[in-house]
Structure formats: structure tokens, C-alpha cells
Scaffold this motif. Structure first.
Motif, PDB file in Angstrom:
ATOM      1  N   ASP A 168       0.839  -1.193   0.000  1.00  0.00           N
ATOM      2  CA  ASP A 168       0.000   0.000   0.000  1.00  0.00           C
ATOM      3  C   ASP A 168       0.874   1.244   0.000  1.00  0.00           C
ATOM      4  O   ASP A 168       1.577   1.531   0.984  1.00  0.00           O
ATOM      5  N   THR A 185      -2.893  -6.074  12.681  1.00  0.00           N
ATOM      6  CA  THR A 185      -4.169  -6.383  12.032  1.00  0.00           C
ATOM      7  C   THR A 185      -4.545  -5.304  11.014  1.00  0.00           C
ATOM      8  O   THR A 185      -4.995  -5.605   9.900  1.00  0.00           O
ATOM      9  N   GLU A 186      -4.349  -4.035  11.363  1.00  0.00           N
ATOM     10  CA  GLU A 186      -4.687  -2.946  10.453  1.00  0.00           C
ATOM     11  C   GLU A 186      -3.709  -2.902   9.278  1.00  0.00           C
ATOM     12  O   GLU A 186      -4.104  -2.611   8.139  1.00  0.00           O
ATOM     13  N   LYS A 189      -4.851  -5.395   6.769  1.00  0.00           N
ATOM     14  CA  LYS A 189      -6.020  -4.925   6.017  1.00  0.00           C
ATOM     15  C   LYS A 189      -5.621  -3.903   4.952  1.00  0.00           C
ATOM     16  O   LYS A 189      -6.171  -3.883   3.846  1.00  0.00           O
ATOM     17  N   LEU A 190      -4.651  -3.043   5.278  1.00  0.00           N
ATOM     18  CA  LEU A 190      -4.218  -2.006   4.347  1.00  0.00           C
ATOM     19  C   LEU A 190      -3.352  -2.549   3.211  1.00  0.00           C
ATOM     20  O   LEU A 190      -3.134  -1.852   2.220  1.00  0.00           O
TER      21      LEU A 190
END
Length: 457
Positions: A168, A185-186, A189-190
Motif C-alpha cells: 500500500d 491487524t490494520e 487490512k491495508l
């Protein structure tokens, strides 16, 4: 005949033992995993320094030469030097073996330079409870955000790496421009990382079957489910160098080395404190060479050393010692940039101890200067003695010629029994002044082993 049988038995035993050794070696070779069935694992804890950069570059070469399945770099770092970070990134981008960066264990972080290094891996993994980001460059002079020019360069660098590895881009740029940081976790997701693994065994299972493209465009599929791990540790020399590249140790080495030299200046000659001080300062200067040093902090450190030295030559109420203590404490606070800092629990007590030590050295030096000499010719000034019959005096274990103060040499000698006080030393002659009346000599006067008898009247 018996000797022949014995020799034949020994030869047969030697052949059997040799064959057994060969069979055992072959079996061990078959049982031992080949590098192609293994994964090379190394670990980085602490700041990214030239020592760490050299170690990781060597690990990449080792994995390439050994044809390992992959190189796994387990990392937990607050960041480090920009130049060292770029060396690591270049080694990872140019690697001909899959490189996996694994932020672990739980509670670890890949901050600042560590975040960019993680982005540069073929596969980026994190353990639960870890974080990544906060890669904003810090100005060495102020400890604040660097100039726009530096930040723009770092953001472009992060964007280039994220694009090349398919991560990303927005998050990579935000870590630099906004100091953004996210938990595992974030980050997953990114799309900033590729997977989350609870431990090394879980990581190997999740890597199995993944296909990556290494330098040169070669595609490799990982088979790590049953792979064995081979540890690649730092050499003893590198471990020592990395240990020295600690901001707290660097501050202690520089501070204690300065104090040792101050005591050498206060009491020259014994050399122990001088040698110790030089060694500590060399170790401290090495640490400064591999850590991000602030010019302001270095100037404060030099000022503290100068003030402590001044306390030796102008001891009084301790003004120089107090000033040096304050300067040393400020040097500890500003000596290094960014997240590489000296712990206040280290630099505050150290500054106080060094200040008290310099104050004590100044007091002792002052007393030594005021104390009367205890050896040499000057030590006899002020001593008293009695003139012997030969016109000389016995003092400090030997006989001395004497001459009265204020009278030319060869003038009338002092009478025997005259008490005198030494006022000066002129070569082998004592310049004296009479004290009181002449003492009456006893029945004998001795000088060395010669005794003169005095007749009774």
C-alpha cells in the motif's frame, strides 16, 4: 608367529573401524538436511546501525551461497541511521533468495527505519500485538521533524519501495509524512504486510506454497512446511561492536573517561586513570561514529569536559563543577537524535556523580598545592639543626655545609652548638639563620664513626 597374528588382528580391526566410520558418516549425511530443505534465520534487536547493516548483508550472501529456501529476518527495532537503513534495503532488493521480514515477538515494533526495511522484503509478516510505521525523519540538530526537503526525499523512497513490492503506497508515504503507525491487524487490512503469524512455526506453514520474484526476475515457490531452520548469528566481533553502539553506554564511556583523565591531570604519574580514561573515550567515540549524533549535544559534552578540567586549576566554591554538571546533563538529553536517546535514569545520576568527582579532584589538588613539600631540597627549608664542632650540621640523614644568611661565603663560621634554621638550599650548602644562644657542647662530639674526645678542664 604370534607377532604376525597380532599384526593381522590390528589391521583387521583398523579396516572394520574405518568402514564403520564411513557408514556412519554416510548415514549422517543422508539424515542431515540440505540447504535446499532449510531456511536461514537471523534476528535484529535494537537500533539499525552500520553493524546491523553489515550483518544483514552477510546473511543475504550466506543464504544465496547456501541455496536456502529463504532468509527470515526477525526484527524488533525503534529505527536507526538512514544510511544503514538504505544499505539493508539495497541488500534485500538485490537478493537472489526470498527475504522474509518478520516483526516479532508480540509487543515488538518495526518503527522508523525498521518500517522501511519491512516494506522492502519479498514477504512482510508480523506477530499479533506488534506495530509498524512512524518513519518520519528527525533533524539531528533540534530533535524535531526534518526539513521538507529531507521528508520529501524519504517519502519518495518509501513510495518507490512499496510500489516495487506491491504494498500500500499511501500507508508507506503516510508513515514518513505523517508519522503514521498501525498495529499488525490494520497493516494487513491495508496491504502494508502480507501475513500475520503467531510464531516461527506458524510463519513457516503460512509461507509454504507462496511464490515470489527475486532479483533478476527469477520466480521461486517456497516449500517451508517441513523445512528446518538454521540460525545465522552475529560474529563475536559484531556483537561487541553492536553492544558498544548503545547510546547509554556511549554516554557512560565518554563521561567516565573524562573523569578518569581529570584525575590523571590532578595526580599525574601513576598512569592507571589516564590509560583507563583513554580506553573509555575511544570506546565512546566509536559509539558516536555509528549513532546519530547531534552537534548541539556534542558541543555541550565538550563544554562539560572543559568546565570539569577548569575546576582543577581554579578550585573554589565549585562553580565550574556545577556548570559542568548542568552541561553534561543537557548533553545527555540532546546528544543523539530521534528515537536513539540516552535514558534520563542514566544521564542524570551520571552527571551528578561526575560533577561531584571533579569537585573532589579540585579540592584535593588545591590541598596538594598548599601542602609543604615532603621530599627534595625544598622540604628542608624551615627545618632546625645544631651546628657541630666541624662547622656543619647533620640533617635528613647526611652532613651539610652551612653558611649564615646575609653573609658572604668564607666569612666567620658559626660556632659549634649554635641552633639554626634552614632558610634556603644552595647546591650542597644550607643557608641558615641563627636561633637563640649557643648550646654548650657535651663531652663528646661525633660525626659519623669519628669521635673526638674532649679533655676535662
Amino acid at each position: 608367529m604370534v607377532a604376525v597374528r597380532r599384526n593381522g588382528f590390528a589391521a583387521a580391526l583398523f579396516v572394520l573401524l574405518t568402514m564403520a566410520a564411513l557408514v556412519t558418516s554416510a548415514a549422517a549425511a543422508r539424515a542431515a538436511p540440505s540447504p535446499a530443505d532449510s531456511v536461514l534465520v537471523t534476528r535484529v534487536d535494537g537500533a539499525i546501525t552500520p553493524v546491523v547493516a553489515g550483518h544483514l548483508a552477510d546473511a543475504v550472501h550466506q543464504a544465496e551461497r547456501g541455496d536456502y529456501q529463504a532468509l527470515i529476518v526477525e526484527i524488533d527495532t525503534p529505527g536507526g541511521l538512514d544510511t544503514s537503513m538504505r544499505e539493508v534495503v539495497q541488500a534485500f532488493l538485490g537478493a537472489h533468495v526470498p527475504v522474509v521480514v518478520y516483526v516479532s515477538p508480540s509487543g515488538a515494533r518495526a518503527a522508523s527505519a525498521g518500517a522501511i526495511i519491512t516494506f522492502s522484503a519479498n514477504i512482510a509478516a508480523m506477530a499479533p500485538g506488534t506495530t509498524i510505521g512512524a518513519a518520519t525523519p528527525i533533524d539531528a540538530q533540534t530533535g524535531e521533524k526534518a526539513s521538507d526537503k529531507v521528508i520529501n526525499d524519504a517519502a519518495a523512497y518509501a513510495e518507490s519501495i512499496a510500489t516495487q513490492r506491491g504494498r500500500d503506497v499511501d500507508f508507506a508515504v503516510d508513515t514518513v509524512r505523517e508519522g503514521r503507525a498501525e498495529p499488525a491487524t490494520e497493516a494487513l487490512k491495508l496491504g502494508a504486510i502480507d501475513l500475520i503469524a503467531t510464531d516461527q512455526a506458524d510463519l513457516l506453514n503460512k509461507l509454504h506454497g507462496r511464490t515470489v520474484t527475486v532479483a533478476g526476475g527469477e520466480t521461486r515457490t517456497l516449500h517451508t512446511a517441513d523445512a528446518t531452520t538454521v540460525e545465522s548469528t552475529m560474529s563475536l566481533t559484531r556483537k561487541l561492536l553492536q553492544l558498544l553502539a548503545d547510546p547509554n553506554l556511549a554516554f557512560l564511556f565518554l563521561s567516565l573517561g573524562t573523569l578518569a583523565l581529570i584525575y590523571e591531570f590532578a595526580y599525574p604519574g601513576h598512569a592507571v586513570s589516564g590509560i583507563t580514561g583513554v580506553i573509555l573515550l575511544i570506546l565512546g567515540f566509536f559509539a558516536l561514529s555509528v549513532l546519530p549524533v547531534s552537534v548541539a549535544g556534542l558541543a555541550l559534552l565538550l563544554l562539560a569536559a572543559a568546565l570539569f578540567a577548569a575546576e582543577l586549576y581554579a578550585p573554589g566554591v565549585g562553580v565550574f563543577a556545577v556548570g559542568g554538571t548542568i552541561s553534561l546533563a543537557l548533553a545527555g538529553a540532546f546528544l543523539f537524535e530521534g528515537s536513539v536517546r540516552v535514558d534520563p535514569l542514566v544521564f542524570l545520576p551520571t552527571a551528578v556523580v561526575i560533577g561531584l568527582g571533579s569537585l573532589l579532584a579540585g579540592r584535593l589538588t588545591w590541598r596538594a598545592r598548599r601542602a609543604p613539600p615532603v621530599t627534595g631540597a625544598s622540604a628542608m627549608v624551615g627545618a632546625t639543626a645544631t651546628v657541630a664542632a666541624q662547622g656543619d650540621v647533620f640533617l635528613e640523614g647526611t652532613w651539610w655545609a652551612v653558611t649564615p644568611a646575609g653573609k658572604p661565603a668564607g666569612d666567620e663560621p658559626l660556632p659549634a652548638g649554635q641552633p639554626v634554621r634552614v632558610v634556603a638550599v644552595d647546591g650542597l650548602t644550607l643557608v641558615v639563620e641563627p636561633l637563640g644562644s649557643v648550646e654548650q657542647p657535651g663531652p663528646t662530639e661525633s660525626r659519623g664513626s669519628v669521635t673526638e674526645e674532649k679533655p676535662d678542664v
